[in-house]
Design a protein around this motif. Structure first.
Motif, PDB file in Angstrom:
ATOM      1  N   ALA A 200     -11.948  -5.534  -5.225  1.00  0.00           N
ATOM      2  CA  ALA A 200     -11.893  -5.446  -6.694  1.00  0.00           C
ATOM      3  C   ALA A 200     -11.090  -6.606  -7.272  1.00  0.00           C
ATOM      4  N   LEU A 201      -9.975  -6.937  -6.602  1.00  0.00           N
ATOM      5  CA  LEU A 201      -9.142  -8.057  -7.069  1.00  0.00           C
ATOM      6  C   LEU A 201      -9.924  -9.371  -7.017  1.00  0.00           C
ATOM      7  N   LEU A 202     -10.654  -9.567  -5.920  1.00  0.00           N
ATOM      8  CA  LEU A 202     -11.429 -10.813  -5.786  1.00  0.00           C
ATOM      9  C   LEU A 202     -12.492 -10.913  -6.876  1.00  0.00           C
ATOM     10  N   LEU A 203     -13.116  -9.760  -7.158  1.00  0.00           N
ATOM     11  CA  LEU A 203     -14.116  -9.724  -8.237  1.00  0.00           C
ATOM     12  C   LEU A 203     -13.469 -10.066  -9.585  1.00  0.00           C
ATOM     13  N   GLY A 204     -12.282  -9.483  -9.805  1.00  0.00           N
ATOM     14  CA  GLY A 204     -11.558  -9.751 -11.057  1.00  0.00           C
ATOM     15  C   GLY A 204     -11.120 -11.192 -11.155  1.00  0.00           C
ATOM     16  N   ILE A 205     -10.635 -11.743 -10.023  1.00  0.00           N
ATOM     17  CA  ILE A 205     -10.176 -13.146 -10.027  1.00  0.00           C
ATOM     18  C   ILE A 205     -11.340 -14.078 -10.356  1.00  0.00           C
TER      19      ILE A 205
ATOM     20  N   ARG B  56     -13.777 -13.433 -12.323  1.00  0.00           N
ATOM     21  CA  ARG B  56     -13.951 -13.404 -13.785  1.00  0.00           C
ATOM     22  C   ARG B  56     -12.853 -14.211 -14.491  1.00  0.00           C
TER      23      ARG B  56
END
Lengths: 84, 316
Positions: A48-53, A55
């Motif tokens: 989830a963090l990687l996906l957010g980063i 963005r």
């Protein structure tokens, strides 16, 4: 239904830590499952963090290309268009 | 020159100074650890653990996990009871109208801290429960596991040092009121009690929160104190115990090992609670992107942080 899946998963993993750390139950399949679920949640959080980063980097890239860019302004323009 | 531009320049300068200082401090720590290491100074085998210290740590960890589990249950009941209200806001919300909540620096620090902490859990927690999670250590291979653990530890340490230096400078030179958003107040205790009474059905919910509510402040301070301070300090001591054997009795260094492991479990429970409240509650599932985009829908902010929205409105 899928929206509610987070609650039991988090509660099970937290309850496992409570059982282990209070020495009520330290071995057995229940503890193994609970601890592995907790680690699964850690892996999900990393994804989830990687996906957010990804963005965030997209937004930073837009800010770099145009110093006046702001997500708030973009949202405002979008809402104005919606109203029209 | 408009005052806003001067502030922007100051922010950039602060960011650069913080970055340079962080690199220098990290290099100093690394150099000290490397150059001072000599095998003959390692803890002697005969060191005896101080059992009463270990018992205290175990009691704190046991009560801590029970406390965090209870808070999760309270939040679950709270979200269940106010679900209708959230659905109403969701239906009527204009998601294009946004308000800025996090600065780019905060977004970057959150990302670095998050990745570091999660890597630390993935490489550290299996060492505490080898019979249940040993397969993770086997998968990564122990030597690589410890290398990754220390690398992630340095990431967390650098994020903590950077944000500390940045915040101190920001409060001094840019905005003196910056720190007041995260300082716990009497209102937070009242809000926590109000949440518990609401869950017990003894009070109607009336929520007036500033930029961060009581649970978010608990999150911020637990990460700052537990992860940023205690875990980093104990981690460095365990990493190079020979450096500290003249300062701390060797028996206590063994207890620090227990403290590091115990508080890691507490920290993981805290992060699981954070993950649940921020992302996994039904109205935010599967993910809330506000910490990555830096913005939140205005209507959602008005509902959750009315005093902050009013303050921002008054300023602008």
């Amino acid at each position: 239904m899928i929206k509610r899946i987070g609650t039991p998963i988090v509660l099970v993993s937290l309850l496992t830590f409570v059982l282990v750390e209070t020495n009520i139950l330290t071995t057995g399949i229940i503890i193994t499952i609970g601890l592995n679920v907790a680690m699964l949640l850690v892996v999900i959080q990393i994804l989830a963090l990687l996906l957010g980063i990804k963005r965030s980097l997209g937004i930073f890239n837009k800010m770099e290309q145009s110093p006046l860019y702001s997500p708030v302004r973009e949202g405002f323009i979008h809402s104005q268009k919606e109203e029209q | 020159m408009p005052s806003k531009l001067i502030i922007m320049r100051n922010k950039n300068q602060i960011g650069t100074i913080s970055f340079v200082l962080t690199i220098l401090i990290l290099l100093a720590i690394l150099q000290y650890v490397n150059f001072q290491s000599s095998p003959e100074k390692v803890i002697p085998d005969g060191a005896v653990e101080v059992l009463w210290v270990n018992y205290i740590i175990e009691i704190i960890v046991a009560f801590g996990t029970i406390g965090l589990f209870s808070i999760t249950l309270i939040m679950y009941r709270k979200f269940s009871k106010s679900e209708g209200q959230h659905q109403e806001v969701e239906k009527t919300a204009n998601k294009s109208s946004l308000i800025e909540r996090f600065s780019p620096i905060q977004i970057i620090v959150h990302a670095v801290t998050g990745i570091s902490i999660l890597t630390l859990y993935l490489t550290g927690i299996p060492l505490l429960y080898p019979e249940h999670l040993g397969w993770i250590t086997d998968l990564i291979v122990l030597s690589r596991n410890m290398f990754l653990h220390r690398l992630a530890g340095l990431g967390l340490l650098s994020a903590a040092i950077y944000y500390l230096i940045y915040t101190v400078q920001y409060v001094k030179y840019v905005d003196k009121g910056f720190a007041k958003n995260i300082i716990p107040t009497l209102t937070d205790i009242k809000s926590a009690i109000s949440d518990i009474l609401f869950v017990l059905g003894k009070k109607e919910q009336k929520y007036e929160s500033h930029k961060f509510n009581w649970l978010e402040k608990v999150d911020i301070w637990s990460v700052a104190l537990f992860d940023g301070l205690i875990m980093c300090v104990t981690g460095v001591i365990i990493w190079a115990p020979w450096l500290f054997s003249s300062l701390i009795p060797t028996s206590y260094i063994l207890s620090i090992n227990v403290l590091h492991g115990g508080f890691a479990v507490l920290s993981l429970c805290g992060i699981l609670l954070h993950f649940y409240v921020v992302h996994l509650t039904p109205h935010r599932f599967p993910m809330d992107f506000s910490i990555f985009t830096g913005t939140v829908p205005l209507q959602e902010a008005e509902e959750e942080y009315p005093l902050w929205v009013k303050e921002v409105g008054d300023k602008s």
